[in-house]
Design an enzyme around this catalytic site. Structure first.
Site, PDB file in Angstrom:
ATOM      1  N   HIS A 206      -3.497  -5.223   0.013  1.00  0.00           N
ATOM      2  CA  HIS A 206      -2.974  -5.785   1.259  1.00  0.00           C
ATOM      3  C   HIS A 206      -3.064  -7.316   1.202  1.00  0.00           C
ATOM      4  CE1 HIS A 206      -2.622  -2.121   3.822  1.00  0.00           C
ATOM      5  NE2 HIS A 206      -3.496  -1.645   2.940  1.00  0.00           N
TER       6      HIS A 206
ATOM      7  N   CYS B 170       0.842  -1.194   0.000  1.00  0.00           N
ATOM      8  CA  CYS B 170       0.000   0.000   0.000  1.00  0.00           C
ATOM      9  C   CYS B 170       0.883   1.252   0.000  1.00  0.00           C
ATOM     10  CB  CYS B 170      -0.955  -0.038   1.190  1.00  0.00           C
ATOM     11  SG  CYS B 170      -2.343   1.119   1.037  1.00  0.00           S
TER      12      CYS B 170
ATOM     13  N   GLU C 293      -1.726  -9.484   2.988  1.00  0.00           N
ATOM     14  CA  GLU C 293      -1.674 -10.118   4.310  1.00  0.00           C
ATOM     15  C   GLU C 293      -3.056 -10.498   4.829  1.00  0.00           C
ATOM     16  OE1 GLU C 293      -1.664  -5.604   5.242  1.00  0.00           O
ATOM     17  OE2 GLU C 293      -0.953  -6.974   3.670  1.00  0.00           O
TER      18      GLU C 293
END
Length: 593
Positions: A525, A398, A527
């Site tokens: 993102h 990001c 994750e």
């Protein structure tokens, strides 16, 4: 529908979220389908505008919901996909009731906390608990509800009252209350003290809720006489007093519950004994063992703004963890406050400056996560430049991707004032600009949020290979700014490659530096969708590059990872592939987590 409520007493931070997730794991291992609901008593509508220093990271769901980090625990532990409605806040409840009042739904009645707020809470729980979250169509079997905060908090009172009414409404055999409490040991006497839990349970019962099971946090297993004392004073069977003592990693928690027959206690309360089987936790057992045995480290420098609270980056840590275990390495996180890398810190706090640079230079890989605001931005740019010039594996997420673009424009294109308009609205070379659809006045819920599709432009790039040679991938987003599309031609002419774009082709999603061993930035993102058995592709690439396994990984991308296809695989062997997850080592604290 069966309901398990998890509450907490004495102090906050006891691990209610991990306990609720572990209860779900054990019930799922018994053959039940499980969903989760998190109740946060704060007045915010959602977690989107709160500081990570206060509540940890903001977890983002597929539907764009900005929610409490505990929902990330639920998704990772249970391998489910939740919705924004699975996170209830006081703000959401009051807003829904006020909207109804304005529409005239209450027919002129006086709108009160009881019954209107409490009814709204119960109706919300019932509605959300019926939504399947595991990819199947039928409603689930059990809903695990976590009540945030601590019993006695004034902001929790409407929820306590609503849940008391709810337990009566659904009836015996459909509701089980697990109360997580603290049993401290005073160093002076070395005795496990039960009084805090006694008082907590007394307060809970005084509010209309009676615990069926006590989950007692302690440093060591509870002595038998302590269990008997808790049973006597808290009116809970001895068999229902469970010890959640300190363990080397959280993967042991579901095993603790199973070994102490917590699932049997819950199933008895829910009238499910004999209906389901024993919990099958072979993978969790192996996972816990692996966690305790890995020794060879891989060091990742986390260069961020919120390094003072590891929960601010909990999903990033878990994604690194999943990837490091796949590569059979023990994760060592070197926390680097980005501002400490800057020259001003060298003059004001030379020791902190030296510590930060030693950590950066000693790392096998560098990660710059997302964030907001201009504090520490220069330090992140410095870290990206160091990684680029010294061929250190780098992943920017990001803001981290935007930082990589700014650094490249300054260092390679020679645009010394290149910047993001977030940090310098008057820059003459805006590399990063606000998205036109975003709001400049309303902050909450106005970013580009949720699962969006990224289309790959280069079939031979590292990102495509890591994702399994697919044409596109869906990942979760949370950003207000984007790389300036008018700068793309200059940047690509100078060697930077934007290998992933959105459906319009004008919004940059993934960048790579082809001449670098591993230099990747992602606007999304990754994750948030990493799982213990399916590590995120880009995180896996970072860890593999950091420990010398990237070439083998690119020749034979792993199967069954999130968002990956299984076609067009190579024939060469990949690095060793453990099936399970493990713990990581927090260098700053010197303890396993």
């Amino acid at each position: 529908m069966k309901y398990v409520l998890v509450t907490g007493g004495v102090v906050s931070g006891l691990g209610k979220g991990v306990t609720a997730s572990s209860i779900g794991v054990v019930l799922k291992a018994c053959g039940l389908r499980v969903t989760s609901v998190k109740i946060d008593p704060y007045l915010n509508t959602d977690a989107g505008t709160m500081s990570p220093f206060e509540h940890g990271e903001v977890f983002v769901l597929d539907d764009g919901g900005e929610v409490d980090l505990d929902l990330g625990n639920y998704e990772r532990f249970l391998d489910i996909k939740l919705t924004r409605d699975n996170n209830i806040t006081t703000g959401k409840i009051y807003q829904s009731v006020i909207d109804k009042e304005r529409r005239g739904d209450y027919l002129g009645k006086t709108v009160q906390v009881v019954p209107h707020i409490t009814d709204a809470i119960q109706e919300w729980i019932e509605r959300v608990s019926m939504i399947p979250v595991d990819g199947k169509e039928d409603p689930v079997d059990v809903c695990v509800i976590e009540l945030g905060g601590t019993i006695g908090d004034i902001e929790s009172m409407p929820f306590i009252e609503a849940l008391g009414q709810f337990s009566y409404r659904v009836g015996p055999g459909n509701f089980c209350l697990v109360h997580v409490s603290l049993v401290p040991v005073l160093n002076v006497v070395g005795e496990q003290k039960t009084k805090p839990t006694q008082h907590s349970v007394r307060g809970l019962r005084g509010l209309g809720l009676t615990p069926n099971i006590l989950a007692c946090r302690s440093t060591k297993p509870l002595d038998d006489n302590v269990k008997e004392k808790l049973s006597q004073f808290c009116h809970v069977p001895v068999a229902n007093v469970i010890t959640l003592y300190d363990v080397s990693n959280i993967w042991h928690i579901p095993l603790l519950l199973r070994d102490q027959k917590a699932h049997e206690a819950i199933l008895r309360e829910l009238n499910l004994m004999g209906v389901v089987g024993e919990p099958m936790l072979d993978e969790w057992t192996e996972r816990a063992k692996i966690c305790d045995t890995l020794l060879e480290p891989v060091r990742i420098a986390m260069v961020g703004k919120y390094t003072g609270l590891s929960d601010s980056y909990i999903s990033v840590l878990k994604a690194l963890l999943h990837a490091s275990i796949y590569c059979r390495r023990k994760l060592v996180v070197e926390w680097v406050p980005s501002a400490d890398l800057e020259d001003t810190t060298a003059m004001e706090l030379p020791d902190a400056h030296e510590t930060a640079w030693n950590a950066l230079r000693g790392a096998d890989g560098i990660l710059v996560p997302g964030g907001f605001g201009d504090r520490g931005v220069l330090g992140k740019i410095i870290a990206a430049k160091y990684a680029r010039e010294n061929n250190i594996p780098f992943l920017g997420i990001c803001l981290g991707m935007q930082i990589a673009v700014i650094e490249y424009a300054r260092s390679v294109l020679g645009l010394k004032d290149a910047n993001s308009t977030e940090f310098d609205p008057n820059t003459k070379n805006p590399c990063v600009i606000p998205m036109p659809e975003g709001s400049k006045t309303i902050m909450g819920g106005t970013m580009r949020l949720g699962s969006r599709r990224t289309y790959f432009q280069d079939g031979g790039c590292k990102s495509v290979k890591l994702y399994g040679n697919v044409g596109h991938v869906d990942e979760r987003h949370r950003h207000r700014y984007e790389v300036n599309p008018d700068m793309i031609t200059k940047l690509e002419s100078a060697g930077l490659s934007f290998v992933g774009k959105d459906e319009t082709g004008r919004r940059m999603e993934v960048l790579e530096l082809p001449t670098h061993p591993y230099f990747i930035g992602a606007q999304f993102h990754p994750e948030f969708r990493s799982r213990p058995g399916r590590p995120s592709a880009l995180f896996l690439g970072l860890i593999a590059a950091s420990c010398g396994q990237l070439d083998g990984l690119l020749r034979d991308p792993p199967r069954h990872l999130h968002g990956m296809a299984t076609a067009n695989r190579g024939t060469q062997s990949a690095p060793p592939k453990p099936l399970f997850n493990s713990g990581f080592y927090l260098k700053r604290n010197g303890v396993h987590a």
